[in-house]
Structures are given as C-alpha cells and as structure tokens.
Write a protein that holds these residues in place. Structure first.
Motif, PDB file in Angstrom:
ATOM      1  N   GLN A 293       0.794  -1.243   0.030  1.00 24.77           N
ATOM      2  CA  GLN A 293      -0.019   0.126  -0.119  1.00 24.77           C
ATOM      3  C   GLN A 293       0.769   1.296   0.146  1.00 24.77           C
ATOM      4  O   GLN A 293       2.133   1.331   0.511  1.00 24.77           O
ATOM      5  CB  GLN A 293      -1.034  -0.024   1.216  1.00 24.77           C
ATOM      6  CG  GLN A 293      -2.052   1.026   1.258  1.00 24.77           C
ATOM      7  CD  GLN A 293      -1.532   2.292   2.234  1.00 24.77           C
ATOM      8  OE1 GLN A 293      -0.593   2.331   2.681  1.00 24.77           O
ATOM      9  NE2 GLN A 293      -2.421   3.122   2.239  1.00 24.77           N
ATOM     10  N   ASN A 294       0.494   2.312  -0.533  1.00 22.99           N
ATOM     11  CA  ASN A 294       1.121   3.554  -0.743  1.00 22.99           C
ATOM     12  C   ASN A 294       1.959   4.090   0.383  1.00 22.99           C
ATOM     13  O   ASN A 294       2.758   4.896   0.435  1.00 22.99           O
ATOM     14  CB  ASN A 294       0.134   4.631  -1.465  1.00 22.99           C
ATOM     15  CG  ASN A 294      -0.202   3.787  -2.860  1.00 22.99           C
ATOM     16  OD1 ASN A 294      -1.224   3.244  -2.699  1.00 22.99           O
ATOM     17  ND2 ASN A 294       0.559   4.105  -4.028  1.00 22.99           N
ATOM     18  N   THR A 295       1.246   4.197   1.469  1.00 20.43           N
ATOM     19  CA  THR A 295       1.854   4.850   2.558  1.00 20.43           C
ATOM     20  C   THR A 295       2.374   3.717   3.679  1.00 20.43           C
ATOM     21  O   THR A 295       3.299   3.961   4.599  1.00 20.43           O
ATOM     22  CB  THR A 295       0.663   5.846   3.329  1.00 20.43           C
ATOM     23  OG1 THR A 295      -0.548   5.226   3.603  1.00 20.43           O
ATOM     24  CG2 THR A 295       0.373   6.992   2.505  1.00 20.43           C
ATOM     25  N   MET A 296       1.525   2.692   4.006  1.00 16.01           N
ATOM     26  CA  MET A 296       2.221   1.750   5.283  1.00 16.01           C
ATOM     27  C   MET A 296       3.161   0.950   4.578  1.00 16.01           C
ATOM     28  O   MET A 296       3.981   0.247   5.245  1.00 16.01           O
ATOM     29  CB  MET A 296       0.954   0.722   5.392  1.00 16.01           C
ATOM     30  CG  MET A 296      -0.247   1.471   6.266  1.00 16.01           C
ATOM     31  SD  MET A 296      -1.116  -0.056   6.969  1.00 16.01           S
ATOM     32  CE  MET A 296      -1.899  -0.292   5.468  1.00 16.01           C
ATOM     33  N   SER A 297       3.468   0.885   3.201  1.00 15.24           N
ATOM     34  CA  SER A 297       4.638   0.203   2.569  1.00 15.24           C
ATOM     35  C   SER A 297       5.626   1.012   1.986  1.00 15.24           C
ATOM     36  O   SER A 297       5.483   1.690   0.907  1.00 15.24           O
ATOM     37  CB  SER A 297       4.194  -0.643   1.508  1.00 15.24           C
ATOM     38  OG  SER A 297       3.112  -1.584   2.043  1.00 15.24           O
ATOM     39  N   ALA A 298       6.598   1.511   2.985  1.00 10.75           N
ATOM     40  CA  ALA A 298       7.539   2.630   2.482  1.00 10.75           C
ATOM     41  C   ALA A 298       8.890   1.891   1.462  1.00 10.75           C
ATOM     42  O   ALA A 298       9.721   1.399   1.805  1.00 10.75           O
ATOM     43  CB  ALA A 298       8.537   3.087   3.644  1.00 10.75           C
ATOM     44  N   ILE A 526       4.881  14.273  -2.010  1.00 11.61           N
ATOM     45  CA  ILE A 526       5.285  13.018  -2.621  1.00 11.61           C
ATOM     46  C   ILE A 526       3.998  11.866  -3.160  1.00 11.61           C
ATOM     47  O   ILE A 526       3.163  11.931  -2.761  1.00 11.61           O
ATOM     48  CB  ILE A 526       5.951  12.050  -1.273  1.00 11.61           C
ATOM     49  CG1 ILE A 526       7.227  12.531  -0.827  1.00 11.61           C
ATOM     50  CG2 ILE A 526       6.344  10.657  -2.052  1.00 11.61           C
ATOM     51  CD1 ILE A 526       7.680  12.115   0.359  1.00 11.61           C
ATOM     52  N   SER A 527       4.213  11.646  -4.387  1.00 12.31           N
ATOM     53  CA  SER A 527       3.301  10.477  -4.978  1.00 12.31           C
ATOM     54  C   SER A 527       3.855   9.207  -4.635  1.00 12.31           C
ATOM     55  O   SER A 527       4.714   8.719  -5.399  1.00 12.31           O
ATOM     56  CB  SER A 527       3.010  10.652  -6.302  1.00 12.31           C
ATOM     57  OG  SER A 527       2.403  11.888  -6.434  1.00 12.31           O
ATOM     58  N   SER A 528       3.662   8.496  -3.739  1.00 14.56           N
ATOM     59  CA  SER A 528       4.394   7.307  -3.370  1.00 14.56           C
ATOM     60  C   SER A 528       3.902   5.803  -4.152  1.00 14.56           C
ATOM     61  O   SER A 528       2.681   6.034  -4.421  1.00 14.56           O
ATOM     62  CB  SER A 528       4.257   7.009  -1.631  1.00 14.56           C
ATOM     63  OG  SER A 528       3.042   6.783  -1.251  1.00 14.56           O
ATOM     64  N   LEU A 529       4.826   4.975  -4.153  1.00 14.49           N
ATOM     65  CA  LEU A 529       4.415   3.879  -5.158  1.00 14.49           C
ATOM     66  C   LEU A 529       3.784   2.675  -4.185  1.00 14.49           C
ATOM     67  O   LEU A 529       4.261   2.389  -3.049  1.00 14.49           O
ATOM     68  CB  LEU A 529       5.820   3.417  -5.527  1.00 14.49           C
ATOM     69  CG  LEU A 529       5.715   2.328  -6.437  1.00 14.49           C
ATOM     70  CD1 LEU A 529       4.804   2.316  -7.611  1.00 14.49           C
ATOM     71  CD2 LEU A 529       7.187   1.736  -6.811  1.00 14.49           C
ATOM     72  N   GLY A 530       2.706   2.040  -4.780  1.00 14.39           N
ATOM     73  CA  GLY A 530       2.358   0.848  -4.153  1.00 14.39           C
ATOM     74  C   GLY A 530       2.433  -0.231  -5.339  1.00 14.39           C
ATOM     75  O   GLY A 530       2.542   0.237  -6.405  1.00 14.39           O
ATOM     76  N   ALA A 531       2.323  -1.440  -5.160  1.00 14.71           N
ATOM     77  CA  ALA A 531       2.177  -2.385  -6.149  1.00 14.71           C
ATOM     78  C   ALA A 531       1.309  -3.643  -6.081  1.00 14.71           C
ATOM     79  O   ALA A 531       1.045  -3.981  -4.633  1.00 14.71           O
ATOM     80  CB  ALA A 531       3.632  -3.021  -6.257  1.00 14.71           C
TER      81      ALA A 531
END
Length: 556
Positions: A293-298, A526-531
């Motif tokens: 997930q984009n914010t819990m998974s750095a 920041i636009s953080s990455l999820g996958a």
C-alpha cells in the motif's frame, strides 16, 4: 481554544503516523530465515505462503514497513497499521474511499442536526459474526470504555463531547456519557461542547471508533480490558477477518469471517507481513508479498524503477498527500522578506525531478492537488536567486548568521534534498548548518521550538486539514510561533462550515497568506508507490480506502 488545541494535538499524531511509515523502516531488524523476512524461510504463521497455496486455500500477503502496536480498539492511536489491522475485525463507523469520499462501514449514514449534534445510524444489516445485530448499545459501550480513566487512552481526545472531562475521561465507574446517547436501537447522538463541522466529526471520530461487541465482553472487568487475551484472538467480530496469530514486529495472520454481513471474503487467509523497506522489492519479485500500500509500505525510492520493471506486478502511484514540509521558526527569522528569500532561492522542481523522479508535485501552502479544497490558481513561487539576493539586501540580512536546519536522519531522500537546499541558500548568502537527528529528537526539537529551520514529512488529511494547520501555524505555542489575524479568522470559520465551496475559499486565504509570509513551505509533495501482483483481482493500492472492500479481493 482548548478544544482546538486538543484536537490539533491528536491530529498531529494522525498526520505524523504516515510520516513514520514513510521515513522510518520497521523497528525489528530481520535476517533472512526469520519470520516475516522476505526471501527467507516460510514461517508457520503469517509468512512465506504464496497467494495460492498448495492445499487450495487462497492466501494474500500484504507487505508493510511499520511495526504493530496493538490490535485492541480500546488502545487505538493514530498509527496507520494499528487502525487498519484492527479495522479488519472491528469496522470503523465510516472510512474514506480512494476518491476521498466518506463511505459507510458499520454506519450507513452520519448527519449533522446542527454544529453540535451528530446522528450516527448503524447499518440495519450490520451483525456480529455470531449472528447478533450490531446496536447503538455496542457503540455507546465502546465510547464509554474509550473515555474511561481506567483504560486511560490519551489518543482519542473524547473531551470534545459533553459530559467528558478536559483530559478526555469520565469519572471512574461512570455508566453513561451525557454527550453520547442512544436515540433508538440503531442510532446514536454525539454532542460536542464547541461547534464542529461534520467533516471533522467524520474524519477525526467516525474513522477511529472501532465498535466492540458489548454482549461478549461486558463481563470482563474494566481494568482487565487492556490486557485480556480475548483481543488477541476475538471470536466475535463485525469485519471481514479475525486474527489467528500475530507477532507485533513481524506479522499478523487472519482467517476469513465467512459470516461477514457484507458478504463472505473470497480469499481464505490474509497476512500482513512486517518487513524492512529494502525487502519489499525481493518479496514482490518472488511472490512472497502480493501487494503493498502506498503509505504503510515505504518502498525505497531507489527501488521504484526495479519494481516498475517487474513482469508479475502492476505498479500504482498514489495521490500526492505526504508533504515534505519545511518549518521556519519565525521568532528566530522574524522578517518575512528573509523567509521569502529562503523560498525563492530553492529550485524545488529540480529537487522533485532529480530526487523523486518526478513522482509528486510542488505547491505553496498546505493543500496538495489531492484535496477537494486545493486552489489551482495559487502559482508556486519560482526559483529566482536574484530576487532572493534583493530581498535579503532589502531586509539587511546578516550574511554571517548561520541557521540550524534540522532533518530526520531516517529520511535519506530528504537528507540529500537538504544538502541541495543548503547549497542553493549559500549561493544567495544564507548559511545553514544541517543537523540530522532521529525522529523522536526531531519532534522534541519542534515542540521546544529550539530550531531555525526544521523539515519533516507530514500528511495533512486532504478532506480535513484544519486541525493540523491550526496547530502548526495558528497558536502562540505552535511549532513556528506564527500567528496571523487573517489566518485565524479563516480557520475559525473552517471549523464550523459544512459548505465545500466556502471551505475551499477559506483554505485559499490560508495558503495565500502562508505563501506571502512563509512560516513554512513545501519542498515537495510525494506521490508514493504501491504495487499489486497480477494474480490478484479486486485489489487496488490507494492512499485511502485500501481495505474498504477487502472481501472482494480474489486470486486468479
């Protein structure tokens, strides 16, 4: 102002919850082969099972980079993993969806009778896993426990409600809360001491009240509720999953609640795997981690391109919500012309492109484009070193003065950005001494205001940033020591309005004043990455709403 300050202090914790997830990796260092280590041996619980196990069970592993504090809703704080891991079992009243709209979870509606009274209606279909209906009595029972001095939870800040003391607690042994009352079996009225907008009630309270089954646990002595084993293995839940095993530093394992009133989950088991950020790429590549997930998974920035190249994974960039905020202690840098010079001396677009690979945006003020109140007409101050020099000369800046610039030692990306900023300041005649400190020291420094410049990642809730903004720049004891009459007037109106267009105008006033006076500025958002593994269906990494419909997740 007591209510404002208190809500703001709680919101400070909520805003910084994502900061910690993005800036600091999990506390427990895990070696290959230990439970929860991506790429290591398969552990007995919560570990290396792939999405489709040999026995036919459908199992999904979510990779996160922050450790668990509690699964007990009565001990809830603002930490993301605590909120969402617990919410899989005990639904919140409402939650934000991926479009930043409030979606009913346990409740099907929350309405404002006026600026003090809010009616929560529990979904008529809501039932516990033992078949009994979820009622107003369950909500009131949970709220009463959250206000209990015996439980002593300081994070929920229920003192805003009538009948609750200024510290957030009722009298010991109290059997009711005057401001939280039953209207009928499915409706609860919440009454606040001071005016509050519906959005603030929904975001700060409805999203964080995880209702417990009164009929199951009311016999447990109140002093035992904090440590009772039932919370580690609850047999009656309202959500789609129930926990079967967990290690707060390594994993949380769940089994499906086949009696979930919104529909039985399509997957049989869900595991939250707590790993180092550097392990996420290997886990996604091997399939031991199915989704982040984009914010819990750095995910470390240096792994973005590698994850984008994986054939078995779909990368998903989240909305820009996490702000790399830079606060200026206005008591130490009192001339706004100097603060303006500090801003226009920085090439923020260069930093975004080179260090963030363009994954984000540059804004002025607090609100990013993800917010419904964002004013796109506010053009960010551009890089202009000659103007910076002119402003400094006009202000009579002492070029011999050195600013202490505090930075989080756990944020390697911004440490590099801080070096660029300091170099660009030096070019116009501003000296800065970068102080890298751990997160706890950074927060202590911010609170003490013993700094000149201080940077921290901060997530301002897009739908309700009021409490954070009010705390940070609109109180005498705020981080920045900045107080402005126009900002104060705008924020006082934000607190009570429910009109979106009016709220947007008020926040625009705040952001324009911040751009003008520069008590803080945004280095970038920041636009953080999820996958997500391509084997999964119904799963979409998103900043908000990630678990809202987890019962629909499936494995191809």
């Amino acid at each position: 102002m007591k209510m404002n300050r208190g809500i703001a202090k709680r919101a400070l914790g909520l805003g910084l919850a994502i900061v910690m997830a993005l800036s600091v990796t999990a506390c427990g260092k895990k070696q290959s082969g230990e439970p929860g280590a991506a790429g290591g041996q398969q552990e007995q619980s919560g570990g290396g099972q792939q999405a489709q196990a040999a026995g036919g069970e459908k199992i999904v592993n979510v990779g996160v980079t922050d450790t668990l504090n509690t699964l007990n809703p009565l001990l809830m704080d603002g930490g993301e993993i605590n909120k969402y891991a617990t919410g899989l079992m005990f639904l919140p009243l409402m939650e934000l969806d991926s479009d930043l709209q409030f979606e009913g979870m346990l409740a099907d509606s929350i309405t404002a009778e006026d600026e003090h009274n809010f009616l929560v209606h529990i979904d008529e279909s809501a039932t516990w896993s033992d078949g009994k209906p979820v009622t107003a009595d369950d909500v009131i029972y949970t709220a009463l426990r959250l206000t209990s001095p015996v439980i002593g939870n300081p994070a929920m800040m229920y003192y805003v409600f009538v009948g609750v003391g200024d510290e957030g607690y009722t009298e010991k042994g109290a059997d009711h809360v005057e401001g939280i009352t039953k209207v009928d079996d499915k409706t609860v009225r919440f009454t606040t001491k001071d005016p509050m907008s519906l959005v603030t009630f929904q975001n700060s309270y409805a999203r964080y009240l995880m209702t417990l089954p009164k009929h199951v646990i009311e016999g447990i002595a109140e002093e035992d509720l904090k440590s009772n084993e039932w919370f580690n293995h609850p047999d009656v839940v309202s959500g789609p999953f129930r926990v079967t095993d967990f290690d707060k530093d390594h994993y949380i394992s769940y089994e499906a609640n086949k009696d979930y009133w919104k529909g039985a989950p399509k997957i049989d088991r869900l595991n939250i795997k707590i790993v180092e950020g550097s392990q996420l790429y290997a886990g996604l590549k091997s399939g031991e981690i199915d989704v982040t997930q984009n914010t819990m998974s750095a995910i470390p920035m240096e792994d973005y391109e590698s994850i984008e190249a994986l054939e078995n994974v779909t990368p998903v960039y989240g909305d820009p919500v996490t702000n790399q905020s830079v606060f200026i202690q206005t008591a130490n840098v009192p001339d706004p012309r100097v603060r303006q010079a500090m801003l226009c001396a920085i090439d923020r677009n260069r930093i975004l492109d080179q260090l963030m690979k363009g994954h984000g945006e540059v804004i002025d003020g607090f609100l990013s484009s993800a917010s419904p109140y964002f004013d796109a007409s506010i053009t960010p101050v551009s890089y202009d070193p000659e103007r910076a020099k002119a402003l400094l000369a006009e202000a009579g800046w002492d070029s011999g003065k050195t600013l202490k610039f505090y930075v989080n030692s756990g944020d390697s990306t911004f440490i590099n950005a801080a070096s660029v900023i300091a170099a660009q300041w030096a070019e116009v005649g501003i000296k800065a001494d970068i102080q890298t400190v751990d997160f706890a020291t950074l927060m202590a420094t911010a609170t003490s205001r013993d700094y000149d410049v201080l940077a921290v990642q901060y997530t301002y809730a897009p739908v309700d940033p009021y409490t954070d903004i009010n705390w940070l720049i609109n109180m005498e004891d705020s981080w920045t020591s900045y107080v402005n009459a126009d900002v104060n007037d705008a924020l006082s109106k934000v607190q009570v309005t429910n009109d979106t267009a009016e709220t947007a105008k008020l926040y625009s006033i705040v952001d324009k004043k911040v751009q003008e006076d520069v008590p803080m500025f945004s280095a970038y958002v920041i636009s953080s990455l999820g996958a997500v593994n391509k084997r999964l269906t119904g799963v979409q990494p998103s900043v908000y709403g990630f678990f809202n419909h987890v019962e629909q997740w499936d494995v191809k």
